[in-house]
Design an enzyme around this catalytic site. Structure first.
Site, PDB file in Angstrom:
ATOM      1  N   SER A  16       0.820  -1.220   0.000  1.00 23.59           N
ATOM      2  CA  SER A  16       0.000   0.000   0.000  1.00 23.59           C
ATOM      3  C   SER A  16       0.848   1.262   0.000  1.00 23.59           C
ATOM      4  CB  SER A  16      -0.875  -0.008   1.251  1.00 23.59           C
ATOM      5  OG  SER A  16      -1.352   1.274   1.532  1.00 23.59           O
ATOM      6  N   TYR A  74      -1.649   6.313  -5.698  1.00 25.94           N
ATOM      7  CA  TYR A  74      -2.793   7.059  -6.221  1.00 25.94           C
ATOM      8  C   TYR A  74      -2.263   7.992  -7.291  1.00 25.94           C
ATOM      9  CZ  TYR A  74      -4.498   5.635  -1.613  1.00 25.94           C
ATOM     10  OH  TYR A  74      -4.842   4.902  -0.510  1.00 25.94           O
ATOM     11  N   THR A 100      -5.001   3.032  -7.273  1.00 26.85           N
ATOM     12  CA  THR A 100      -6.311   2.989  -6.618  1.00 26.85           C
ATOM     13  C   THR A 100      -7.110   4.220  -7.028  1.00 26.85           C
ATOM     14  OG1 THR A 100      -5.513   1.628  -4.818  1.00 26.85           O
ATOM     15  CG2 THR A 100      -7.459   2.965  -4.356  1.00 26.85           C
ATOM     16  N   LYS A 141      -7.422  -0.122  -9.762  1.00 29.23           N
ATOM     17  CA  LYS A 141      -8.165  -0.738  -8.636  1.00 29.23           C
ATOM     18  C   LYS A 141      -9.348   0.128  -8.219  1.00 29.23           C
ATOM     19  CE  LYS A 141      -7.510  -2.427  -3.897  1.00 29.23           C
ATOM     20  NZ  LYS A 141      -8.072  -1.468  -2.967  1.00 29.23           N
ATOM     21  N   SER A 156     -13.448  -3.865  -7.363  1.00 29.48           N
ATOM     22  CA  SER A 156     -13.320  -3.680  -5.910  1.00 29.48           C
ATOM     23  C   SER A 156     -14.177  -2.518  -5.461  1.00 29.48           C
ATOM     24  CB  SER A 156     -11.843  -3.381  -5.579  1.00 29.48           C
ATOM     25  OG  SER A 156     -11.688  -2.986  -4.230  1.00 29.48           O
ATOM     26  N   HIS A 188     -13.401  -1.504  -2.393  1.00 28.45           N
ATOM     27  CA  HIS A 188     -12.515  -1.177  -1.282  1.00 28.45           C
ATOM     28  C   HIS A 188     -12.976  -1.901  -0.005  1.00 28.45           C
ATOM     29  CE1 HIS A 188      -9.290   2.064  -0.923  1.00 28.45           C
ATOM     30  NE2 HIS A 188      -9.274   1.532   0.281  1.00 28.45           N
ATOM     31  N   ARG A 217     -15.346   0.010   2.205  1.00 29.95           N
ATOM     32  CA  ARG A 217     -14.774   1.025   3.102  1.00 29.95           C
ATOM     33  C   ARG A 217     -14.920   2.447   2.563  1.00 29.95           C
ATOM     34  NH1 ARG A 217     -11.294  -1.140   6.826  1.00 29.95           N
ATOM     35  NH2 ARG A 217      -9.727   0.518   6.781  1.00 29.95           N
ATOM     36  N   ASP A 239     -11.614  -8.223  -5.521  1.00 30.66           N
ATOM     37  CA  ASP A 239     -11.494  -8.377  -4.068  1.00 30.66           C
ATOM     38  C   ASP A 239     -12.805  -7.993  -3.414  1.00 30.66           C
ATOM     39  OD1 ASP A 239     -11.629  -5.592  -3.444  1.00 30.66           O
ATOM     40  OD2 ASP A 239      -9.455  -5.381  -3.404  1.00 30.66           O
ATOM     41  N   VAL A 264     -13.768 -12.077   0.242  1.00 25.06           N
ATOM     42  CA  VAL A 264     -13.295 -13.445  -0.045  1.00 25.06           C
ATOM     43  C   VAL A 264     -12.784 -14.063   1.260  1.00 25.06           C
ATOM     44  CG1 VAL A 264     -11.586 -14.837  -1.283  1.00 25.06           C
ATOM     45  CG2 VAL A 264     -12.635 -12.843  -2.406  1.00 25.06           C
TER      46      VAL A 264
HETATM   47  C1  FMN Z   1      -7.169  -1.851   7.099  1.00 25.29           C
HETATM   48  C2  FMN Z   1      -7.280  -1.704   5.617  1.00 25.29           C
HETATM   49  C3  FMN Z   1      -6.472  -0.799   4.957  1.00 25.29           C
HETATM   50  C4  FMN Z   1      -6.590  -0.638   3.560  1.00 25.29           C
HETATM   51  N1  FMN Z   1      -5.749   0.228   2.932  1.00 25.29           N
HETATM   52  C5  FMN Z   1      -5.805   0.337   1.583  1.00 25.29           C
HETATM   53  C6  FMN Z   1      -4.877   1.165   0.899  1.00 25.29           C
HETATM   54  O1  FMN Z   1      -4.010   1.800   1.498  1.00 25.29           O
HETATM   55  N2  FMN Z   1      -4.987   1.227  -0.459  1.00 25.29           N
HETATM   56  C7  FMN Z   1      -5.920   0.524  -1.168  1.00 25.29           C
HETATM   57  O2  FMN Z   1      -5.982   0.607  -2.385  1.00 25.29           O
HETATM   58  N3  FMN Z   1      -6.803  -0.283  -0.540  1.00 25.29           N
HETATM   59  C8  FMN Z   1      -6.756  -0.399   0.809  1.00 25.29           C
HETATM   60  N4  FMN Z   1      -7.618  -1.255   1.449  1.00 25.29           N
HETATM   61  C9  FMN Z   1      -8.609  -2.036   0.658  1.00 25.29           C
HETATM   62  C10 FMN Z   1      -8.039  -3.392   0.231  1.00 25.29           C
HETATM   63  O3  FMN Z   1      -7.028  -3.241  -0.727  1.00 25.29           O
HETATM   64  C11 FMN Z   1      -9.131  -4.278  -0.396  1.00 25.29           C
HETATM   65  O4  FMN Z   1      -9.748  -3.585  -1.451  1.00 25.29           O
HETATM   66  C12 FMN Z   1     -10.194  -4.755   0.593  1.00 25.29           C
HETATM   67  O5  FMN Z   1      -9.661  -4.923   1.880  1.00 25.29           O
HETATM   68  C13 FMN Z   1     -10.783  -6.075   0.098  1.00 25.29           C
HETATM   69  O6  FMN Z   1     -11.832  -6.502   0.883  1.00 25.29           O
HETATM   70  P1  FMN Z   1     -11.696  -7.554   2.101  1.00 25.29           P
HETATM   71  O7  FMN Z   1     -11.038  -6.817   3.220  1.00 25.29           O
HETATM   72  O8  FMN Z   1     -13.123  -7.884   2.374  1.00 25.29           O
HETATM   73  O9  FMN Z   1     -10.892  -8.730   1.621  1.00 25.29           O
HETATM   74  C14 FMN Z   1      -7.525  -1.418   2.838  1.00 25.29           C
HETATM   75  C15 FMN Z   1      -8.320  -2.349   3.502  1.00 25.29           C
HETATM   76  C16 FMN Z   1      -8.201  -2.514   4.881  1.00 25.29           C
HETATM   77  C17 FMN Z   1      -9.066  -3.542   5.561  1.00 25.29           C
END
Ligand code: FMN
Length: 351
Positions: free
Chosen positions: A110, A133, A159, A221, A243, A245, A248, A276, A279
């Site tokens: 990341s 980014y 992303t 992404k 995705s 995210h 989130r 993603d 999963v």
């Molecule tokens: C704690 C945390 C931090 C994350 N930080 C980033 C990040 O810095 N950049 C990014 O593109 N995605 C980030 N993500 C998203 C993940 O890359 C991914 O899309 C997501 O966690 C997939 O879903 P899942 O957690 O259900 O497997 C983050 C996810 C979590 C849980």
């Protein structure tokens, strides 16, 4: 004598990690935007696809290996770019990378990592992608592109769904202060916003520009529609990660598995489609592959592995998924990844 087998699935890993992590860190990792409808939906939607078992297919030798952008991986599960692995274990990304490398899969590091990305690249001999980014500062984007290449990163993950900050209510309630990734330059006196972060003014031209500045493959992404898959391909992306995210950023979207077919159709076989979001079982992986994904990523489970047992915990998470993928492939009569096609699944009518 302790004869406990330890957590036997990814949900038990999460339960144990929850006991071990400070509440606000657990909430930061597990949580999502507003009502967390999309977090839940990502999981639940896998249930709306059923497997079609097949028998007598000689499944005595299973091969889970495949390729992603030409790189051979030992199973179709990669580690998603997630900020701050040190939240879950003091060795942070170093532990995750060693686990990924010895398992034969790819770690996407990341932009918000808690390890310097050049140092991390020296920690093992595996495959690394760097996530970034389209930063506000183009010079910074340019410098990350060349530093990534120099350090041995094999692809860039851009992303695109984070141009605007989300509303995460658990973090607001916990008064959670997100720590800044160590790879960003320090903010100058009075500099707002601090350097780093996605540029809210970015457009498709910026993705094209990034592609023109590097000879590494570019993976876009955070894509959830066929229209955006087409635009990614036109901008020169080599792959797309379907995705949201992990629920989130924007709540109330469809689950990623629900939009996968639309994304695959829009790609017209021209670029690889990855996925993603939610999963947690080997069967989820097989369903995503049957619906056209080349591979999937896990996000939160890597933190649960780290929190439970560092490098060994991440390895165990991957082992559990591998065992579950094997069972699913064997019982669907598919000895290789290439043999997993759309006839493995059927849309399950609501009960
Ligand atoms: C704690 C945390 C931090 C994350 N930080 C980033 C990040 O810095 N950049 C990014 O593109 N995605 C980030 N993500 C998203 C993940 O890359 C991914 O899309 C997501 O966690 C997939 O879903 P899942 O957690 O259900 O497997 C983050 C996810 C979590 C849980």
């Amino acid at each position: 004598m302790n004869t406990s087998p330890g957590p036997i699935n990814l949900f038990e890993f999460e339960a144990l990690a929850k006991e071990r992590l400070p509440k606000e860190e657990y909430d930061y990792i597990a949580g999502g935007a507003t009502d967390e409808i999309s977090v839940e939906r990502n999981r639940r939607a896998f249930e709306s696809w059923a497997l079609r078992p097949r028998v007598l297919g000689n499944v005595s030798a299973l091969d889970l290996s495949t390729t992603v952008l030409g790189t051979k991986v030992s199973l179709p599960v990669l580690l998603a770019p997630c900020g701050g692995h040190k939240k879950a274990h003091p060795e942070g990304e170093f532990a995750t990378y060693r686990a990924a490398a010895s398992f034969g899969t790819i770690l996407a590091v990341s932009a918000n990592a808690s390890a310097p990305f050049e140092e991390l690249a020296k920690a093992a001999t595996g495959h690394l992608w760097l996530q970034l980014y389209s930063f506000r500062d183009r010079e910074m984007t340019k410098s990350w592109l060349s530093r990534a290449k120099e350090a041995g990163y094999e692809a860039l993950c851009i992303t695109l769904d984070s141009q605007w900050p989300p509303k995460r209510e658990r973090n607001i309630r916990n008064n959670y202060k997100q720590t800044r990734g160590v790879n960003y330059p320090k903010a100058g006196p009075g500099e707002t916003p601090a350097p780093g972060g996605a540029d809210p003014a970015a457009t498709w031209k910026d993705l094209e520009w990034i592609k023109s500045q590097t000879n590494l493959p570019v993976v876009a992404k955070g894509i959830m529609t066929g229209e955006d898959v087409e635009l990614c391909a036109q901008a020169g992306a080599d792959a797309v990660i379907v995705s949201n995210h992990g629920g989130r950023h924007l709540d109330n979207t469809l689950a990623t598995i629900e939009v996968l077919s639309e994304a695959v159709a829009a790609a017209k076989g021209g670029i690889e489609i990855l996925l993603d979001g939610g999963v947690r079982r080997g069967a989820d992986v097989v369903k995503a592959l049957a619906l056209g994904a080349k591979a999937v990523f896990i996000g939160r489970p890597l933190f649960w592995g780290l929190a439970v047992d560092g490098e060994q915990g991440v390895t165990r998470v991957l082992e559990i998924l591998r065992e579950e993928i094997e069972i699913t492939m064997a019982k669907c009569g598919r000895p290789t990844i290439a043999s997993i096609d759309s006839t493995v699944v059927v849309k399950a009518p609501p009960l």
